[in-house]
Design a protein around this motif. Structure first.
Motif: not given
Length: 347
Positions: A173, A196-197
Motif C-alpha cells: 500500500a 495491492t493484491d
C-alpha cells in the motif's frame, strides 16, 4: 594438439544488477555460462565482471549466430580464429575488454586454447594471456549436443527471449516506496508492476512473475492470500519480505530471488551478521564488497561500505564497526554475479 579431455556443459547464470551505495547502477543480465568439468568457467576468472555471448536479451538471430560460431559453423569474429568467451555486461564492444580464445577442431574433438584478455583486434599472449586456463579438449559429439539444445528445432523460428525472466510483482500500500523500487529495477533491466493484491488476476499473468516483493505494510493475512493465488495458478514464484524500506537493499533482495542457479554455481552462498561480525562464505576466489544500510532516528537511510577485498574460497569472519550497524540495519554483500542481504542481529 595435446590436452586432457574435459566435459563441456551449459548452465543458466546471471550478472546481478543493482543500485550501488554511490548511486551508480549496474544492469541485470541473464546468460548461459560454460561449464568445464562441471564448474563454471567464469569462476576461474576470479575478479571478472562479464557475461558470455549467450545472453537472454540478445536478439534471437544474433543469439543463433553466437551459437553457430561456437559450433564452428560460422566465421570467427576476431582475427586468428579467436572467439569471444566473455564480454562486457554493459555493451558488446571489444574496446571494453573481453576474454577470447582460439576454438578449433582436432579430428572429431573441439579444443579451446590460448585464452587471453583482449581489447584490440590483435592479441598479445605474452602480456594478456591466461597461462593457468586451458587448453581444454572436448568430445566433439558431447560438445555439439550441448550447444544444439539452444537452437530452434528444424523449420522453426529462433525463440524469442523470455520477457518474464526479469519481471517482478510489488505488492503493498506504500506506493511511494514501491514506485522508487520499481523505477530502480527498471533502470537495471528488471520489469516491475505494482498491485495491492493478486485477487482476480488471470493465472497466466501470475505465472509471468518469478518473484513477488511484499512491502513492509502488507499484513500476514494479505501475504497469505497472495501466496495462495500464486499457488492456485501453479506459479513457481519466490517471495521477498523487504528487510528495510531502502531501495538498494530491496534491489539486492530481488536479485537474489531471481537467481535460480544451483548453489554450486554461485560464488556468494552465505551472509550472516551480528552487531560485531559478518560471516561471508564464497565458493571461488573473488572480490566482495559489504555495505551496511540503516535507518536513522529521523527515518533517513544511511549507507557505509564496511569491507571491500579479495576473498579465497571458504568462510570468512569480518569485523563490523558498531556505529555503522546500530539500530535497524542490514548488510548487502556483492560479488560478480551474486548479491545477498542479511539483517544485523544485535546481541
Amino acid at each position: 594438439m595435446s590436452a586432457p579431455y574435459a566435459t563441456f556443459g551449459l548452465a543458466p547464470a546471471m550478472r546481478a544488477g543493482g543500485v550501488l551505495a554511490n548511486g551508480d547502477h549496474q544492469v541485470h543480465r541473464d546468460f548461459m555460462d560454460f561449464l568445464v568439468d562441471g564448474r563454471p568457467l567464469l569462476f576461474r576468472l576470479s575478479d571478472l565482471d562479464a557475461v558470455s555471448p549467450l545472453a537472454s536479451d540478445v536478439p534471437p538471430a544474433i543469439f543463433t549466430t553466437h551459437v553457430r560460431r561456437l559450433l564452428l559453423e560460422a566465421e570467427a569474429p576476431l582475427a586468428g580464429g579467436r572467439y569471444v568467451i566473455y564480454g562486457c555486461p554493459e555493451c558488446e564492444s571489444i574496446e571494453c575488454g573481453a576474454v577470447t580464445a582460439v576454438i578449433e577442431r582436432d579430428g572429431t574433438d573441439v579444443v579451446w586454447r590460448d585464452f587471453a584478455w583482449q581489447t584490440y583486434e590483435s592479441v598479445d599472449l605474452e602480456q594478456g594471456g591466461y597461462r593457468d586456463i586451458g587448453p581444454y579438449r572436448f568430445d566433439g559429439e558431447q560438445y555439439r549436443r550441448e550447444l544444439e539444445r539452444l537452437l530452434p528445432a528444424s523449420g522453426q523460428a529462433a525463440p524469442e527471449p523470455d520477457p518474464t525472466a526479469r519481471r517482478v510483482l510489488l505488492v503493498g500500500a506504500r506506493v511511494a516506496v514501491l514506485a522508487r523500487l520499481a523505477a530502480a529495477l527498471r533502470t537495471i533491466g528488471i520489469g516491475a508492476d505494482i498491485a495491492t493484491d493478486a485477487d482476480q488476476v488471470p493465472a497466466e499473468e501470475l505465472r509471468a512473475y518469478p518473484a513477488v516483493v511484499f512491502g513492509p505494510a502488507v499484513t500476514e493475512p494479505e501475504r497469505t492470500a497472495v501466496r495462495q493465488a500464486f499457488e492456485r495458478a501453479g506459479a513457481d514464484t519466490a517471495y521477498v519480505d523487504g528487510l528495510v524500506p531502502v531501495v538498494p537493499v530491496l534491489v539486492a533482495q530481488v536479485e537474489h530471488a531471481l537467481d535460480r542457479g544451483a548453489p554450486a554455481q554461485r560464488r556468494l552462498v552465505r551472509l550472516d551478521a551480528t552487531d560485531g561480525t559478518a560471516t561471508v562464505e564464497v565458493t571461488s576466489a573473488c572480490r566482495v564488497s559489504l555495505v551496511a544500510y540503516r535507518i536513522d532516528r529521523l527515518s533517513r537511510p544511511r549507507a557505509q561500505e564496511v569491507f571491500s577485498g579479495f576473498l579465497e574460497p571458504g568462510e570468512h569472519r569480518i569485523p563490523l564497526d558498531a556505529r555503522s550497524v546500530r539500530g535497524r540495519a542490514c548488510l548487502v554483500a556483492r560479488t560478480t554475479g551474486s548479491a545477498l542481504t542479511a539483517p544485523v542481529v544485535h546481541g
